[in-house]
Design a protein around this motif. Structure first.
Motif, PDB file in Angstrom:
ATOM      1  N   ARG A 103      -2.278  18.116  -4.733  1.00 31.23           N
ATOM      2  CA  ARG A 103      -1.759  18.030  -6.102  1.00 31.23           C
ATOM      3  C   ARG A 103      -1.730  16.590  -6.600  1.00 31.23           C
ATOM      4  O   ARG A 103      -1.971  16.338  -7.791  1.00 31.23           O
ATOM      5  CB  ARG A 103      -0.400  18.705  -6.201  1.00 31.23           C
ATOM      6  CG  ARG A 103      -0.575  20.230  -6.157  1.00 31.23           C
ATOM      7  CD  ARG A 103       0.685  21.045  -6.367  1.00 31.23           C
ATOM      8  NE  ARG A 103       1.549  20.931  -5.215  1.00 31.23           N
ATOM      9  CZ  ARG A 103       2.754  20.373  -5.237  1.00 31.23           C
ATOM     10  NH1 ARG A 103       3.247  19.894  -6.343  1.00 31.23           N
ATOM     11  NH2 ARG A 103       3.476  20.309  -4.149  1.00 31.23           N
ATOM     12  N   ILE A 104      -1.457  15.638  -5.714  1.00 29.83           N
ATOM     13  CA  ILE A 104      -1.528  14.222  -6.110  1.00 29.83           C
ATOM     14  C   ILE A 104      -2.965  13.882  -6.503  1.00 29.83           C
ATOM     15  O   ILE A 104      -3.212  13.292  -7.558  1.00 29.83           O
ATOM     16  CB  ILE A 104      -1.036  13.306  -4.984  1.00 29.83           C
ATOM     17  CG1 ILE A 104       0.467  13.467  -4.768  1.00 29.83           C
ATOM     18  CG2 ILE A 104      -1.382  11.843  -5.285  1.00 29.83           C
ATOM     19  CD1 ILE A 104       0.981  12.824  -3.501  1.00 29.83           C
ATOM     20  N   GLU A 148       3.216   9.593  -5.779  1.00 31.19           N
ATOM     21  CA  GLU A 148       3.907  10.834  -5.414  1.00 31.19           C
ATOM     22  C   GLU A 148       4.914  11.255  -6.476  1.00 31.19           C
ATOM     23  O   GLU A 148       5.253  12.438  -6.580  1.00 31.19           O
ATOM     24  CB  GLU A 148       4.586  10.665  -4.060  1.00 31.19           C
ATOM     25  CG  GLU A 148       3.587  10.529  -2.932  1.00 31.19           C
ATOM     26  CD  GLU A 148       4.179  10.006  -1.643  1.00 31.19           C
ATOM     27  OE1 GLU A 148       5.427   9.989  -1.499  1.00 31.19           O
ATOM     28  OE2 GLU A 148       3.384   9.614  -0.772  1.00 31.19           O
ATOM     29  N   SER A 149       5.365  10.317  -7.296  1.00 35.62           N
ATOM     30  CA  SER A 149       6.361  10.640  -8.311  1.00 35.62           C
ATOM     31  C   SER A 149       5.806  11.509  -9.434  1.00 35.62           C
ATOM     32  O   SER A 149       6.571  12.061 -10.213  1.00 35.62           O
ATOM     33  CB  SER A 149       6.957   9.361  -8.892  1.00 35.62           C
ATOM     34  OG  SER A 149       5.998   8.688  -9.678  1.00 35.62           O
ATOM     35  N   PHE A 190       0.839  -1.197   0.000  1.00 34.26           N
ATOM     36  CA  PHE A 190       0.000   0.000   0.000  1.00 34.26           C
ATOM     37  C   PHE A 190       0.876   1.249   0.000  1.00 34.26           C
ATOM     38  O   PHE A 190       0.679   2.166  -0.810  1.00 34.26           O
ATOM     39  CB  PHE A 190      -0.910  -0.025   1.227  1.00 34.26           C
ATOM     40  CG  PHE A 190      -1.997   1.012   1.236  1.00 34.26           C
ATOM     41  CD1 PHE A 190      -3.236   0.740   0.692  1.00 34.26           C
ATOM     42  CD2 PHE A 190      -1.780   2.256   1.810  1.00 34.26           C
ATOM     43  CE1 PHE A 190      -4.249   1.684   0.705  1.00 34.26           C
ATOM     44  CE2 PHE A 190      -2.787   3.207   1.832  1.00 34.26           C
ATOM     45  CZ  PHE A 190      -4.023   2.926   1.285  1.00 34.26           C
ATOM     46  N   LEU A 191       1.875   1.281   0.881  1.00 35.97           N
ATOM     47  CA  LEU A 191       2.769   2.444   0.970  1.00 35.97           C
ATOM     48  C   LEU A 191       3.603   2.607  -0.300  1.00 35.97           C
ATOM     49  O   LEU A 191       3.793   3.728  -0.781  1.00 35.97           O
ATOM     50  CB  LEU A 191       3.680   2.322   2.190  1.00 35.97           C
ATOM     51  CG  LEU A 191       2.986   2.399   3.537  1.00 35.97           C
ATOM     52  CD1 LEU A 191       3.987   2.155   4.669  1.00 35.97           C
ATOM     53  CD2 LEU A 191       2.276   3.732   3.728  1.00 35.97           C
ATOM     54  N   ALA A 192       4.091   1.508  -0.856  1.00 36.57           N
ATOM     55  CA  ALA A 192       4.889   1.582  -2.082  1.00 36.57           C
ATOM     56  C   ALA A 192       4.068   2.132  -3.243  1.00 36.57           C
ATOM     57  O   ALA A 192       4.561   2.936  -4.046  1.00 36.57           O
ATOM     58  CB  ALA A 192       5.449   0.206  -2.426  1.00 36.57           C
ATOM     59  N   LEU A 193       2.821   1.734  -3.340  1.00 38.60           N
ATOM     60  CA  LEU A 193       1.951   2.258  -4.395  1.00 38.60           C
ATOM     61  C   LEU A 193       1.686   3.744  -4.194  1.00 38.60           C
ATOM     62  O   LEU A 193       1.648   4.509  -5.170  1.00 38.60           O
ATOM     63  CB  LEU A 193       0.651   1.457  -4.453  1.00 38.60           C
ATOM     64  CG  LEU A 193       0.812   0.027  -4.968  1.00 38.60           C
ATOM     65  CD1 LEU A 193      -0.425  -0.799  -4.643  1.00 38.60           C
ATOM     66  CD2 LEU A 193       1.103   0.019  -6.458  1.00 38.60           C
ATOM     67  N   LEU A 208       6.681  16.615 -15.618  1.00 39.93           N
ATOM     68  CA  LEU A 208       5.671  17.111 -14.681  1.00 39.93           C
ATOM     69  C   LEU A 208       5.108  18.462 -15.081  1.00 39.93           C
ATOM     70  O   LEU A 208       3.953  18.761 -14.798  1.00 39.93           O
ATOM     71  CB  LEU A 208       6.257  17.179 -13.271  1.00 39.93           C
ATOM     72  CG  LEU A 208       6.632  15.843 -12.651  1.00 39.93           C
ATOM     73  CD1 LEU A 208       7.293  16.052 -11.300  1.00 39.93           C
ATOM     74  CD2 LEU A 208       5.426  14.939 -12.527  1.00 39.93           C
ATOM     75  N   GLU A 209       5.897  19.272 -15.749  1.00 45.22           N
ATOM     76  CA  GLU A 209       5.400  20.586 -16.161  1.00 45.22           C
ATOM     77  C   GLU A 209       4.244  20.439 -17.146  1.00 45.22           C
ATOM     78  O   GLU A 209       3.257  21.172 -17.063  1.00 45.22           O
ATOM     79  CB  GLU A 209       6.520  21.427 -16.775  1.00 45.22           C
ATOM     80  CG  GLU A 209       7.534  21.933 -15.757  1.00 45.22           C
ATOM     81  CD  GLU A 209       8.478  20.852 -15.231  1.00 45.22           C
ATOM     82  OE1 GLU A 209       8.789  19.887 -15.993  1.00 45.22           O
ATOM     83  OE2 GLU A 209       8.876  20.938 -14.074  1.00 45.22           O
TER      84      GLU A 209
END
Length: 102
Positions: free
Chosen positions: A25-26, A13-14, A5-8, A95-96
């Motif tokens: 924003r996520i 977040e990337s 769960f945390l890894a996903l 990301l931009e």
């Protein structure tokens, strides 16, 4: 499954840069990438909020529902997969570009 769960969550977040309003924003970026309509985008936005609330509880050692984490794990796996596919389909290379999409 807590570590999965945390890894996903980390993978989501990337797709967001910066230090402020990270969860918002996520949520926004995932909703923009994966939503096909205003309604589905809102559902995704709300579900990511629930997921990040659970993530925060896990990371900070607060009480949380194991069942809720387990219940959302499949959804989280699907949304990460969908995000990767949509980024590839729409040729979002940085990301931009993503942050400019509405």
């Amino acid at each position: 499954y807590h570590f999965s769960f945390l890894a996903l969550c980390i993978s989501l977040e990337s797709i967001t840069n910066g230090q402020t309003e990270l969860v918002y924003r996520i949520r926004r970026n995932i909703a923009v990438i994966c939503g096909k309509s205003t309604e589905t985008s809102q559902i995704i936005f709300d579900n990511i909020n629930t997921i990040y609330s659970l993530r925060s509880k896990i990371v900070h050692g607060s009480d949380f529902s194991d069942q809720k984490v387990y219940d959302y794990l499949t959804y989280l796996q699907s949304i990460v997969s969908k995000t990767i596919i949509e980024l590839l389909i729409h040729n979002v290379t940085n990301l931009e570009l993503l942050n400019k999409k509405t």
